[in-house]
Design a protein around this motif. Sequence first.
Motif, mmCIF file in Angstrom:
data_model
loop_
_atom_site.group_PDB
_atom_site.id
_atom_site.type_symbol
_atom_site.label_atom_id
_atom_site.label_comp_id
_atom_site.label_asym_id
_atom_site.label_seq_id
_atom_site.Cartn_x
_atom_site.Cartn_y
_atom_site.Cartn_z
ATOM 1 N N ALA A 48 43.925 24.365 48.911
ATOM 2 C CA ALA A 48 44.755 23.645 49.885
ATOM 3 C C ALA A 48 46.163 24.215 49.980
ATOM 4 N N ASN A 49 46.514 25.161 49.101
ATOM 5 C CA ASN A 49 47.847 25.763 49.141
ATOM 6 C C ASN A 49 47.949 26.697 50.352
ATOM 7 N N THR A 50 48.497 26.199 51.428
ATOM 8 C CA THR A 50 48.559 26.990 52.665
ATOM 9 C C THR A 50 49.952 27.519 52.964
ATOM 10 N N THR A 51 50.958 27.028 52.271
ATOM 11 C CA THR A 51 52.324 27.504 52.500
ATOM 12 C C THR A 51 52.934 27.941 51.182
ATOM 13 N N TYR A 52 54.038 28.657 51.274
ATOM 14 C CA TYR A 52 54.717 29.134 50.068
ATOM 15 C C TYR A 52 55.192 27.960 49.219
ATOM 16 N N ASP A 53 55.647 26.908 49.866
ATOM 17 C CA ASP A 53 56.152 25.745 49.124
ATOM 18 C C ASP A 53 55.040 25.058 48.338
ATOM 19 N N ASP A 54 53.810 25.158 48.831
ATOM 20 C CA ASP A 54 52.683 24.530 48.135
ATOM 21 C C ASP A 54 52.131 25.395 47.007
ATOM 22 N N TYR A 55 52.519 26.654 46.979
ATOM 23 C CA TYR A 55 51.897 27.616 46.066
ATOM 24 C C TYR A 55 52.100 27.210 44.605
ATOM 25 N N ASP A 56 51.026 27.204 43.863
ATOM 26 C CA ASP A 56 51.054 26.861 42.431
ATOM 27 C C ASP A 56 50.638 28.096 41.640
ATOM 28 N N ALA A 57 51.585 28.721 40.976
ATOM 29 C CA ALA A 57 51.306 29.969 40.253
ATOM 30 C C ALA A 57 50.291 29.763 39.142
ATOM 31 N N THR A 58 50.353 28.614 38.489
ATOM 32 C CA THR A 58 49.422 28.355 37.390
ATOM 33 C C THR A 58 47.981 28.329 37.892
ATOM 34 N N LEU A 59 47.748 27.628 38.992
ATOM 35 C CA LEU A 59 46.394 27.560 39.554
ATOM 36 C C LEU A 59 45.958 28.914 40.105
ATOM 37 N N ALA A 60 46.896 29.645 40.682
ATOM 38 C CA ALA A 60 46.558 30.972 41.208
ATOM 39 C C ALA A 60 46.115 31.898 40.087
ATOM 40 N N ASP A 61 46.830 31.865 38.982
ATOM 41 C CA ASP A 61 46.447 32.694 37.832
ATOM 42 C C ASP A 61 45.093 32.266 37.286
ATOM 43 N N LYS A 62 44.851 30.962 37.284
ATOM 44 C CA LYS A 62 43.606 30.428 36.725
ATOM 45 C C LYS A 62 42.393 30.881 37.527
ATOM 46 N N PHE A 63 42.503 30.861 38.850
ATOM 47 C CA PHE A 63 41.329 31.135 39.678
ATOM 48 C C PHE A 63 41.259 32.552 40.243
ATOM 49 N N THR A 64 42.334 33.340 40.113
ATOM 50 C CA THR A 64 42.275 34.725 40.619
ATOM 51 C C THR A 64 42.633 35.753 39.560
ATOM 52 N N ASP A 65 42.895 35.287 38.306
ATOM 53 C CA ASP A 65 43.306 36.203 37.236
ATOM 54 C C ASP A 65 44.445 37.094 37.728
ATOM 55 N N LYS A 66 45.482 36.426 38.253
ATOM 56 C CA LYS A 66 46.678 37.107 38.770
ATOM 57 C C LYS A 66 46.341 38.091 39.885
ATOM 58 N N GLY A 67 45.429 37.644 40.767
ATOM 59 C CA GLY A 67 45.102 38.433 41.938
ATOM 60 C C GLY A 67 44.047 39.494 41.728
ATOM 61 N N LYS A 68 43.414 39.542 40.551
ATOM 62 C CA LYS A 68 42.436 40.594 40.261
ATOM 63 C C LYS A 68 41.039 40.260 40.782
ATOM 64 N N ILE A 69 40.730 38.977 40.943
ATOM 65 C CA ILE A 69 39.389 38.573 41.377
ATOM 66 C C ILE A 69 39.500 37.544 42.485
ATOM 67 N N SER A 70 38.385 37.304 43.174
ATOM 68 C CA SER A 70 38.380 36.288 44.226
ATOM 69 C C SER A 70 38.409 34.892 43.617
ATOM 70 N N ALA A 71 38.813 33.929 44.417
ATOM 71 C CA ALA A 71 38.841 32.545 43.942
ATOM 72 C C ALA A 71 37.442 32.063 43.584
ATOM 73 N N GLU A 72 36.431 32.486 44.360
ATOM 74 C CA GLU A 72 35.054 32.086 44.074
ATOM 75 C C GLU A 72 34.599 32.600 42.713
ATOM 76 N N GLU A 73 34.930 33.862 42.407
ATOM 77 C CA GLU A 73 34.579 34.419 41.101
ATOM 78 C C GLU A 73 35.350 33.705 39.995
ATOM 79 N N GLY A 74 36.603 33.375 40.276
ATOM 80 C CA GLY A 74 37.399 32.648 39.288
ATOM 81 C C GLY A 74 36.807 31.294 38.975
#
Length: 671
Positions: A436-462
């Motif tokens: 649901a994070n669609t804007t920069y203000d909504d962005y949660d770095a912790t959740l992004a790291d959790k589900f994309t391994d800091k951008g290395k994998i897709s959210a589905e794989e995460g």
Amino acid sequence: MPNKKFPKLAVLSLLGVLALASCGSEDTSADAIYAKPHNYNDAVITITDAEGKEHSKDIYNNIMKIIVDAMHDGEAKTRVLEKVLVKYAESIYGSYDKVTAKDYGDTYITLSEAYADASSASHEVIDMFIREHKVYWKRDADGKHIDDDDKEVDDTKPDWPVSDFERKTLESKFEAIELRVKEALYSKVTGSSATSNNFFDEYEYVKSLYKDSDNKVDFASARDLRYHEEGGVIVDKLPLVLVDYALEKKDLFITDTNPNGLLHKDFYQKGEFTYIQDKIIPDVYKDLLVEQYLLDEQISVVRDSRARKINVLKLERYSDFTNNADALAKDLINRLYYSDDVVPTGELRTDPEVITDYYDQLFDAYATINKGQYDVITAAQAKAEDERTTTEKYIVSIMENIQATGSDIYKKSDDGDFYENTKYGDLMTDYNDFLANTTYDDYDATLADKFTDKGKISAEEGLRREKVKLDQNKTIFKDWYIQSSQPSLDSAGEINKRLFTATVGNAKMEVGDGTDPEIIKENYQTLKTKDRFQEDANHEYKIRTTLDVNESKYLCSINGAYFLKFDGNNIESNEPFGGDIMYRDSDAYYVVQVIEAVRDNKLRSKGDYSYSTTRGTKVLQEIIEEVSKKVAETGSYSSLSKEYWLKKMSLFYHDQVILNYFKDNYPDLFK
């Protein structure tokens, strides 16, 4: 009679390696000159066959210079000693597997060959083996060699009769060695780079061993399976495998009847491939020497260890919402007492293996629901009843019971894809928030790291990885423990306090071997009078309405299964006293099934309460193996064992450096 010979191991010659393998100088530089021993090119071990002929040259790596040079190339003296102890252990237990027969000559009987003959009608091979390996002999308290009738055996005769006790001892020892091999391999597999995100790649594992172990594994076969071709199409027959924490180590190897294992044993031990023999067995045999020292010299430590085999179910509670766990715990207690699938009406359960198998499946079902594993639960519910596994049947039944207790219990989310207030539900909530994070203000770095391994994998794989990680979160604990090496369970240590304080009755679970129902019933009446099930006037077994006044303070029996008791009722339930078998702390509920509880007289070779009498010789040997193994892992028994076996081997010295080494490390040898 098979044309088999046995080597006579010259122990003195083995230890002579240490005596003759040093020089007067500690200089081990490349250009150092040292005085080679006079027998530099002689054999380490000499084998004398039945005709008196000596063999040594055809034994693999049987030259003194190999060990001499190893020491002078900087190999520690302690390591050389370890190698000598392994060879000595082989002389005691026999060489592990047929592929190593070249070490002793082609006609040598190995331990695996002896074990394979245990089921034969003649027992010819196993009996020959046992006659040559005294560690399998049955002895009385005075050390005399006795038979199954406790009569002394004249083992000076060439074909003295081997007893069933001795064959069972060998079977148990070999099976224990096989299990240790699997445990060691499992540890190596899960700690290797070939295991990532809970999945194991056997092809990559074999390839790494092939590079690092002098080609002692069958990499070619692994490669053929990975790149198998069918009809011009490459088919991977060696796919990634989930490393399930609940995998029984005994099921590690893939077989026709066990397709869900992790390893193909033939890759590691068959023909010219000797990885297990060369890299795993030495450590196993060294451990066996420590345990044999305990059995020979400190048997009271083993018997007094208060060994327990337990099966613990942990139901986690959430600090902000405990209703799910509370309902699940209450359902478990009521099911243990009243459900027909647990306690068939009027029937008496007496087989320990059947009881244990049942609780393995039942606990697995409760653990699945406690985590809120939505995919597993809904898949079980979607199947036809006759297609469900036993565990799946329990899952469906439990869910029906607890969801009927209230609308907020295991409530589905609004979109119906998870149960709220469970670990799985929390994971899916985080994932939906991340999407649901669609804007920069909504962005949660912790959740992004959790589900994309800091951008290395897709959210589905995460999400897939996080689900697997949750699945493998251990909430069932099943193993052997002793008082000096206790499990880590509840934060307050209350479980251990009661588990190892409990006074164990003589007859826990020992009610017969299942062959004679009348004997079982008689034993049940005389030995299990404190069971919470009792026989009524109609000869049916039903739950007591009150506690027996003489029931143990720490243990109770519920139709053959034993549970640890706690003070007071830790949970409300529909029956009068069942809550005392559940412990609750701030984080979780615990139910502790006590599968085995050992005491001195159970580990003796005979007696009314010995495992040998109540459950059979093989059970006795298996439990002795488990308990001595746990004891050997504590204290300073490894060092004491080395000294014990060195004394047995009558070490002599001819070099001051070696002499000083032993004086410093094993001073008791010189008293």
